[in-house]
Design an enzyme around this catalytic site. Sequence first.
Site, mmCIF file in Angstrom:
data_model
loop_
_atom_site.group_PDB
_atom_site.id
_atom_site.type_symbol
_atom_site.label_atom_id
_atom_site.label_comp_id
_atom_site.label_asym_id
_atom_site.label_seq_id
_atom_site.Cartn_x
_atom_site.Cartn_y
_atom_site.Cartn_z
ATOM 1 N N GLY A 184 -2.487 -2.391 -9.637
ATOM 2 C CA GLY A 184 -1.851 -3.050 -9.036
ATOM 3 C C GLY A 184 -1.657 -2.003 -7.535
ATOM 4 N NE ARG A 202 1.581 2.581 -0.617
ATOM 5 C CZ ARG A 202 1.644 1.581 0.187
ATOM 6 N NH1 ARG A 202 0.930 0.967 -0.344
ATOM 7 N NH2 ARG A 202 1.499 1.383 0.773
ATOM 8 N N GLY A 213 -2.491 4.078 -6.443
ATOM 9 C CA GLY A 213 -3.515 5.209 -6.218
ATOM 10 C C GLY A 213 -5.240 5.058 -6.034
ATOM 11 C CG HIS A 267 -3.743 2.877 3.987
ATOM 12 N ND1 HIS A 267 -4.715 3.450 2.601
ATOM 13 C CD2 HIS A 267 -3.335 1.942 3.967
ATOM 14 C CE1 HIS A 267 -4.005 2.264 1.435
ATOM 15 N NE2 HIS A 267 -3.655 1.927 2.278
#
Lengths: 168, 168, 168
Positions: free
Chosen positions: C10, C12, C14, C50
């Site tokens: 899903g 966030r 990781g 990112h």
Amino acid sequence: MSKTILITGGARSGKSGIAETIALSLAPRAVYIATAEVRDQEMASRVALHQERRGEEWSTLAEPLDLAGALAATDGQGPRLVDCLTLWLTNLMLGGHDWRAAGRALAEALPAQTDPVIFVTNEVGSGIVPDNALAREFRDAAGLLNQWIAAASDEVILAVSGLPLKVK
Amino acid sequence: MSKTILITGGARSGKSGIAETIALSLAPRAVYIATAEVRDQEMASRVALHQERRGEEWSTLAEPLDLAGALAATDGQGPRLVDCLTLWLTNLMLGGHDWRAAGRALAEALPAQTDPVIFVTNEVGSGIVPDNALAREFRDAAGLLNQWIAAASDEVILAVSGLPLKVK
Amino acid sequence: MSKTILITGGARSGKSGIAETIALSLAPRAVYIATAEVRDQEMASRVALHQERRGEEWSTLAEPLDLAGALAATDGQGPRLVDCLTLWLTNLMLGGHDWRAAGRALAEALPAQTDPVIFVTNEVGSGIVPDNALAREFRDAAGLLNQWIAAASDEVILAVSGLPLKVK
């Protein structure tokens, strides 16, 4: 002794494919119990797509409401694949039926089965909380139903990207 | 030495039930730390339902904001069950608090605990991307908070249809 | 022989962090293939975040559409991290391209790779059924694409609260 298996997962996670493979690994012929009520063109296309993928090993029974009855009627005909619990719940709620009573009755009907039962269901509770109360009520009901059937099942599988992840 | 456990999962996936069972497997009495702020009738019903299920083994503490303080205040009283992190995050964000600082402070407070801490949290990021920016911000925050607490936990469990799936 | 790994999860959860760790465990330098088309400020911030996290071990290639071509062009430069398939699918659908053909061509291009390929993708189908048909079509397409790439992968990992859960 009968075996009950629950396959859960998100949309297009490969639940039905996994369930079909398991059903035909248990016997050469199986019964497909469809809970879908075809209400529009989008659903008709989806049902047709599913039927096309299944072959001649399958007989099909459409039963939108009385799942316990459908299981009783087909016991002795081989593994039964019920696809899916979430649509069944939708039918119960839209029809004003007591889904809690029906869900518990279904769970209680499972130990009496001679042939295996494989349920397909959906994960609908892992997104953001829905705005409208009906959607929240539905996802709560779906989660509870999944818990009841999982507790009564011998195996529970989470489908992820078409692959089976063993939960129970 | 203290033990920290994180239980995550979707709505009605059986997270609280799993957490309660674990808490009472660790000690005869446990502390329930409720983060819910009762703002409407729907939430009141839900809280009442949860309280009804828990028995006399539980003492209850309501703490919508200062979780680190609640853990400090209850250390020595047995396992603490925090239910849940997602409502805590909601309270922090609605109140205009710095949720990142609070989340990190909570993670840093865990190694100092003597009695176990069991967190319940929600998966909210596995649905379609929400239309509105606030919902996207919330699910990003919830995902990050879950990561921080998971990294500081000894065990992480994903609840699926009422069953525990070991992640860590 | 090349290795293909799919990391799903899903928002966030990781995924990117897990994928980056795996890539740099396979070689000292790796190639980041970004599928994001920066269309607004929110996405620009996310891309910048990112990039900031990644270090000098990474070279970056932006490719919103021709992923098979990007893999062919970078083979021999070390592990390739494709982040992410869901944005790629968005680009294909918004641009009116044949996403089914592109998805199958991508899966078929994988066995020919010499250097590893690590895909990041999203779980978008575990929430309540979306109201609008386009969102339903997108989540169906995303699920199918994930299945195709998972079938062609040596390893599939579900990211949960920042932790890897082995699926295949």
